[in-house]
Motif scaffolding. Structure first.
Motif, mmCIF file in Angstrom:
data_model
loop_
_atom_site.group_PDB
_atom_site.id
_atom_site.type_symbol
_atom_site.label_atom_id
_atom_site.label_comp_id
_atom_site.label_asym_id
_atom_site.label_seq_id
_atom_site.Cartn_x
_atom_site.Cartn_y
_atom_site.Cartn_z
ATOM 1 N N UNK A 1 48.951 56.711 45.553
ATOM 2 C CA UNK A 1 48.905 55.263 45.774
ATOM 3 C C UNK A 1 47.477 54.740 45.656
ATOM 4 N N UNK A 2 46.534 55.439 46.271
ATOM 5 C CA UNK A 2 45.129 55.021 46.200
ATOM 6 C C UNK A 2 44.609 55.105 44.762
ATOM 7 N N UNK A 3 44.977 56.165 44.061
ATOM 8 C CA UNK A 3 44.535 56.336 42.677
ATOM 9 C C UNK A 3 45.100 55.226 41.790
ATOM 10 N N UNK A 4 46.369 54.913 41.958
ATOM 11 C CA UNK A 4 46.999 53.877 41.141
ATOM 12 C C UNK A 4 46.298 52.528 41.319
ATOM 13 N N UNK A 5 45.990 52.184 42.560
ATOM 14 C CA UNK A 5 45.296 50.924 42.814
ATOM 15 C C UNK A 5 43.916 50.882 42.182
ATOM 16 N N UNK A 6 43.216 52.002 42.218
ATOM 17 C CA UNK A 6 41.882 52.064 41.619
ATOM 18 C C UNK A 6 41.964 51.948 40.105
ATOM 19 N N UNK A 7 42.928 52.650 39.491
ATOM 20 C CA UNK A 7 43.089 52.549 38.041
ATOM 21 C C UNK A 7 43.427 51.114 37.618
ATOM 22 N N UNK A 8 44.274 50.439 38.377
ATOM 23 C CA UNK A 8 44.615 49.052 38.050
ATOM 24 C C UNK A 8 43.367 48.171 38.041
ATOM 25 N N UNK A 9 42.522 48.347 39.021
ATOM 26 C CA UNK A 9 41.283 47.564 39.081
ATOM 27 C C UNK A 9 40.342 47.929 37.944
ATOM 28 N N UNK A 10 40.242 49.219 37.634
ATOM 29 C CA UNK A 10 39.362 49.658 36.536
ATOM 30 C C UNK A 10 39.843 49.072 35.210
ATOM 31 N N UNK A 11 41.139 49.119 34.986
ATOM 32 C CA UNK A 11 41.687 48.626 33.721
ATOM 33 C C UNK A 11 41.580 47.116 33.595
ATOM 34 N N UNK A 12 41.510 46.413 34.710
ATOM 35 C CA UNK A 12 41.343 44.960 34.674
ATOM 36 C C UNK A 12 39.929 44.569 34.246
ATOM 37 N N UNK A 13 39.013 45.533 34.277
ATOM 38 C CA UNK A 13 37.617 45.255 33.924
ATOM 39 C C UNK A 13 37.181 45.954 32.645
ATOM 40 N N UNK A 14 38.130 46.230 31.764
ATOM 41 C CA UNK A 14 37.802 46.895 30.502
ATOM 42 C C UNK A 14 36.821 46.029 29.716
ATOM 43 N N UNK A 15 35.892 46.686 29.070
ATOM 44 C CA UNK A 15 34.911 45.976 28.256
ATOM 45 C C UNK A 15 33.570 45.843 28.939
ATOM 46 N N UNK A 16 33.542 46.052 30.227
ATOM 47 C CA UNK A 16 32.280 46.005 30.958
ATOM 48 C C UNK A 16 31.697 47.409 31.015
ATOM 49 N N UNK A 17 30.404 47.482 31.306
ATOM 50 C CA UNK A 17 29.765 48.776 31.485
ATOM 51 C C UNK A 17 30.310 49.436 32.745
ATOM 52 N N UNK A 18 30.212 50.760 32.796
ATOM 53 C CA UNK A 18 30.764 51.535 33.913
ATOM 54 C C UNK A 18 30.288 50.987 35.255
ATOM 55 N N UNK A 19 29.013 50.804 35.409
ATOM 56 C CA UNK A 19 28.458 50.350 36.692
ATOM 57 C C UNK A 19 29.007 48.971 37.062
ATOM 58 N N UNK A 20 29.140 48.082 36.101
ATOM 59 C CA UNK A 20 29.663 46.728 36.367
ATOM 60 C C UNK A 20 31.128 46.781 36.784
ATOM 61 N N UNK A 21 31.866 47.746 36.257
ATOM 62 C CA UNK A 21 33.288 47.878 36.590
ATOM 63 C C UNK A 21 33.485 48.325 38.035
ATOM 64 N N UNK A 22 32.452 48.861 38.635
ATOM 65 C CA UNK A 22 32.553 49.370 39.999
ATOM 66 C C UNK A 22 32.209 48.320 41.055
ATOM 67 N N UNK A 23 31.605 47.218 40.633
ATOM 68 C CA UNK A 23 31.140 46.204 41.584
ATOM 69 C C UNK A 23 32.218 45.766 42.574
ATOM 70 N N UNK A 24 33.406 45.509 42.101
ATOM 71 C CA UNK A 24 34.455 45.011 42.997
ATOM 72 C C UNK A 24 34.855 46.041 44.054
ATOM 73 N N UNK A 25 34.708 47.319 43.750
ATOM 74 C CA UNK A 25 35.052 48.349 44.726
ATOM 75 C C UNK A 25 34.111 48.306 45.931
ATOM 76 N N UNK A 26 32.859 47.946 45.672
ATOM 77 C CA UNK A 26 31.887 47.863 46.763
ATOM 78 C C UNK A 26 32.177 46.669 47.670
ATOM 79 N N UNK A 27 32.792 45.653 47.109
ATOM 80 C CA UNK A 27 33.153 44.473 47.898
ATOM 81 C C UNK A 27 34.371 44.739 48.780
ATOM 82 N N UNK A 28 35.201 45.715 48.391
ATOM 83 C CA UNK A 28 36.475 45.968 49.063
ATOM 84 C C UNK A 28 36.438 47.111 50.067
ATOM 85 N N UNK A 29 35.368 47.884 50.129
ATOM 86 C CA UNK A 29 35.379 49.108 50.925
ATOM 87 C C UNK A 29 34.514 49.019 52.171
ATOM 88 N N UNK A 30 34.879 49.816 53.162
ATOM 89 C CA UNK A 30 34.024 50.000 54.332
ATOM 90 C C UNK A 30 33.075 51.176 54.083
#
Length: 157
Positions: A85-114
């Protein structure tokens, strides 16, 4: 789960990197307590990672485990369903940011995590670097797997 700070991660890095005994103890601890987690990590399609990348994935997992173990006792057993379940959610977010550089694709994860420092540790370990054993193709799946582990442990503890 309690926040795992950079200082705790550094202690874990030192412990795992400087002592074969500590490395082996952390590995034995995961294997004995987290069978489904180990099946998840090593059940990945053989073609996804090279042998060197698999070794690095295990090394990063052991550091994460050691850092969390310093703050959380005991760590609740992780289920394969929770990891999926956790992996699926992460892949969905990664795929929504296709076309950006790797580091930029991770930005939203930092906003969502403790667990910002643990994610930063993974990100830094996987960035393009001449010394990194991780290929460009292996970087995303490795990030997603390790993030799924952190998210699942964080949720259950």
């Amino acid at each position: 789960m309690l926040f795992i700070d950079e200082k705790t991660i550094d202690l874990a890095i030192d412990a795992i990197s400087d002592s074969d005994e500590r490395y082996d103890a952390a590995l034995e601890s995961i294997e004995s307590q987290q069978a489904e987690l180990m099946a998840y990590i090593f059940g990945e399609d053989e073609a996804t990672f090279s042998d060197e990348e698999k070794d690095f994935l295990l090394y990063l997992l052991l550091i994460i485990w050691e850092a969390i173990s310093l703050k959380v006792k005991p760590i609740v057993p992780i289920t394969s369903a929770a990891l999926a379940e956790a992996e699926e959610g992460t892949w969905e977010s990664m795929e929504a940011n296709v076309g950006k550089k790797f580091r930029e694709r991770l930005d939203e994860f930092f906003e969502e995590t403790k667990q910002e420092d643990l994610l930063a540790f993974i990100e830094d370990a996987l960035l393009d670097d001449e010394e990194s054993p991780v290929s460009k193709e292996g970087r995303e799946p490795m990030f997603v797997m390790l993030k799924a582990v952190i998210d699942t442990i964080d949720k259950l503890n």
